[in-house]
Design a protein around this motif. Structure first.
Motif, PDB file in Angstrom:
ATOM      1  N   MET B   5     -37.435  28.185  -9.867  1.00 15.05           N
ATOM      2  CA  MET B   5     -36.029  28.008  -9.416  1.00 15.05           C
ATOM      3  C   MET B   5     -35.146  28.427 -10.519  1.00 15.05           C
ATOM      4  SD  MET B   5     -38.485  25.375  -8.544  1.00 15.05           S
ATOM      5  CE  MET B   5     -38.726  24.457 -10.081  1.00 15.05           C
ATOM      6  N   GLN B   6     -33.989  28.676  -9.809  1.00 16.44           N
ATOM      7  CA  GLN B   6     -32.922  29.634 -10.447  1.00 16.44           C
ATOM      8  C   GLN B   6     -31.779  28.829 -10.266  1.00 16.44           C
ATOM      9  OE1 GLN B   6     -33.374  33.794  -9.877  1.00 16.44           O
ATOM     10  NE2 GLN B   6     -31.824  34.308 -11.231  1.00 16.44           N
ATOM     11  N   ILE B   7     -30.814  28.691 -11.399  1.00 15.90           N
ATOM     12  CA  ILE B   7     -29.519  28.103 -11.246  1.00 15.90           C
ATOM     13  C   ILE B   7     -28.627  28.592 -12.362  1.00 15.90           C
ATOM     14  CG2 ILE B   7     -30.329  25.779 -10.515  1.00 15.90           C
ATOM     15  CD1 ILE B   7     -29.784  24.800 -13.470  1.00 15.90           C
ATOM     16  N   PRO B   8     -27.272  28.900 -11.683  1.00 20.09           N
ATOM     17  CA  PRO B   8     -26.720  28.478 -10.450  1.00 20.09           C
ATOM     18  C   PRO B   8     -26.913  29.234  -9.380  1.00 20.09           C
ATOM     19  CG  PRO B   8     -24.922  29.430 -11.856  1.00 20.09           C
ATOM     20  CD  PRO B   8     -26.282  29.602 -12.652  1.00 20.09           C
ATOM     21  N   GLN B   9     -26.729  28.766  -8.153  1.00 20.04           N
ATOM     22  CA  GLN B   9     -26.959  29.733  -7.074  1.00 20.04           C
ATOM     23  C   GLN B   9     -25.827  30.921  -7.079  1.00 20.04           C
ATOM     24  OE1 GLN B   9     -26.799  27.009  -3.603  1.00 20.04           O
ATOM     25  NE2 GLN B   9     -29.058  27.753  -3.266  1.00 20.04           N
ATOM     26  N   GLN B  11     -21.995  32.144  -9.182  1.00 20.31           N
ATOM     27  CA  GLN B  11     -20.880  32.088 -10.120  1.00 20.31           C
ATOM     28  C   GLN B  11     -19.917  33.017  -9.941  1.00 20.31           C
ATOM     29  OE1 GLN B  11     -22.361  30.778 -13.717  1.00 20.31           O
ATOM     30  NE2 GLN B  11     -20.355  30.349 -14.339  1.00 20.31           N
ATOM     31  N   THR B  21     -27.478  32.768 -16.461  1.00 17.73           N
ATOM     32  CA  THR B  21     -28.336  32.312 -15.407  1.00 17.73           C
ATOM     33  C   THR B  21     -29.750  31.650 -15.802  1.00 17.73           C
ATOM     34  OG1 THR B  21     -29.429  32.696 -13.157  1.00 17.73           O
ATOM     35  CG2 THR B  21     -28.987  34.566 -14.821  1.00 17.73           C
ATOM     36  N   TYR B  22     -30.000  30.614 -15.407  1.00 16.31           N
ATOM     37  CA  TYR B  22     -31.246  29.962 -16.101  1.00 16.31           C
ATOM     38  C   TYR B  22     -32.623  29.867 -14.882  1.00 16.31           C
ATOM     39  CZ  TYR B  22     -27.897  28.295 -19.270  1.00 16.31           C
ATOM     40  OH  TYR B  22     -26.785  28.176 -20.292  1.00 16.31           O
ATOM     41  N   CYS B  23     -33.635  29.966 -15.488  1.00 16.90           N
ATOM     42  CA  CYS B  23     -34.806  30.271 -14.631  1.00 16.90           C
ATOM     43  C   CYS B  23     -36.004  29.209 -14.924  1.00 16.90           C
ATOM     44  CB  CYS B  23     -35.361  31.753 -14.444  1.00 16.90           C
ATOM     45  SG  CYS B  23     -36.744  31.848 -13.593  1.00 16.90           S
ATOM     46  N   SER B  73     -33.909  32.480 -19.553  1.00 18.96           N
ATOM     47  CA  SER B  73     -32.455  32.733 -19.073  1.00 18.96           C
ATOM     48  C   SER B  73     -31.996  34.395 -19.477  1.00 18.96           C
ATOM     49  CB  SER B  73     -31.693  32.057 -20.143  1.00 18.96           C
ATOM     50  OG  SER B  73     -31.680  32.164 -21.646  1.00 18.96           O
ATOM     51  N   SER B 102     -34.630  32.245  -6.376  1.00 17.16           N
ATOM     52  CA  SER B 102     -33.657  32.225  -5.413  1.00 17.16           C
ATOM     53  C   SER B 102     -32.714  33.046  -5.651  1.00 17.16           C
ATOM     54  CB  SER B 102     -33.171  30.978  -4.788  1.00 17.16           C
ATOM     55  OG  SER B 102     -32.616  30.130  -5.716  1.00 17.16           O
ATOM     56  N   THR B 104     -29.271  34.337  -8.665  1.00 18.17           N
ATOM     57  CA  THR B 104     -27.687  33.902  -8.950  1.00 18.17           C
ATOM     58  C   THR B 104     -26.959  35.104  -8.632  1.00 18.17           C
ATOM     59  OG1 THR B 104     -28.435  32.414 -10.841  1.00 18.17           O
ATOM     60  CG2 THR B 104     -26.270  33.063 -10.590  1.00 18.17           C
TER      61      THR B 104
END
Lengths: 115, 110
Positions: B5-9, B11, B21-23, B73, B102, B104
Motif C-alpha cells: 500500500m502506498q500513500i498518498p495517492q 500530492q 510518500t509512504y509505502c 518512505s 499503487s 503516488t
C-alpha cells in the motif's frame, strides 16, 4: 547500447481476439519479466523468464502465456481478449538470476486497447 | 497474497516545498525498490534498499527502509518541476517478482 525494446507500441483488438507482444532485453540480460499496468495503478507481475524457463507466474488466467527464445527475447500471448485486458504491457529485463529480482529495466511498453 | 500500500495517492505541491510518500507491505521484504514514471512514460529505477533501517540519499531524494523491513518512505526536499511524475515502491520477497504499490502522483506547481 539499446535499451529494452517492445513491439508493437500501440494496438487495438476486439473482444475474443488474440494478441502477441514482443520484447528484446538489454544485451547481456538473461531475465525477462512481463507486467500489466492498468491506467492509474502500479504494474502487476505476469511472468518472469530466465534462460528460457518460466521462473515465476503472477495471478493471471491461463489465457496469458509467454515464452523466451534462445536469444533471450520474449513474447507474451493473450488469448480470448476481454475488455479488462486493456492496459499497458511492460517488459523488463534484468541481470538477476536468483530469487531476488534486482533492478528492472523497463521498455516503453505496448498499449493494448480491447474494444 | 502480498500487498503493498502506498500513500498518498496524489500530492500537489508548490515548487520548493518538500514531498513524502509512504509505502507499507503486508509481508516482510527481502528488499524494496523505488521507481519513477513520468506521464506517458515507463517506470525508471531509482534505488534499492536491502538492509533493515537503511537510509540512502540521492541529491534531494532520501529513501528509508523500516526496521522491520515492511515499510519505506521517499522524501524529496525542495521539489522542482522536473520531479513531476508517479513514484512507485516495489516490494521484493525473493520470489522473482516485484509487487508494486499503487503509486503516488506528484504534481509541482511552478
Amino acid at each position: 547500447d539499446a535499451g529494452v525494446t517492445q513491439s508493437p507500441t500501440h494496438l487495438i483488438k476486439t473482444r475474443g481476439q488474440q494478441v502477441t507482444l514482443r520484447c528484446s532485453p538489454i544485451s547481456g540480460h538473461k531475465s525477462v519479466s512481463w507486467y500489466q499496468q492498468v491506467l492509474g495503478q502500479g504494474p502487476q507481475f505476469i511472468f518472469q523468464y530466465y534462460e528460457k524457463e518460466e521462473r515465476g507466474r503472477g495471478n493471471f488466467p491461463d489465457r496469458f502465456s509467454a515464452r523466451q527464445f534462445p536469444n533471450y527475447s520474449s513474447e507474451l500471448n493473450v488469448n480470448a481478449l476481454l475488455l479488462g485486458d486493456s492496459a499497458l504491457y511492460l517488459c523488463a529485463s534484468s541481470l538477476g538470476s536468483g530469487g531476488n529480482t534486482g533492478e528492472l529495466f523497463f521498455g516503453e511498453g505496448s498499449r493494448l486497447t480491447v474494444l | 497474497g502480498q500487498q503493498v500500500m502506498q500513500i498518498p495517492q496524489y500530492q500537489h505541491v508548490q515548487e520548493g516545498e518538500d514531498f513524502t510518500t509512504y509505502c507499507n507491505s503486508s509481508t516482510t521484504l527481502s528488499n524494496i525498490q523505488w521507481y519513477k514514471q513520468r506521464p506517458g512514460g515507463h517506470p525508471v529505477f531509482l534505488i534499492q534498499l536491502v538492509k533493515s533501517g537503511e537510509v540512502k540519499k540521492q541529491k534531494r531524494l532520501t529513501f528509508q527502509f523500516g526496521e522491520a523491513k515492511k515499510n519505506s518512505s521517499l522524501h524529496i526536499t525542495a521539489t522542482q518541476t522536473t520531479d513531476v511524475g508517479t513514484y512507485f515502491c516495489a516490494g521484493d520477497t525473493g520470489r522473482r517478482a516485484l509487487t508494486f504499490g499503487s503509486g503516488t502522483r506528484l504534481q509541482v506547481q511552478p
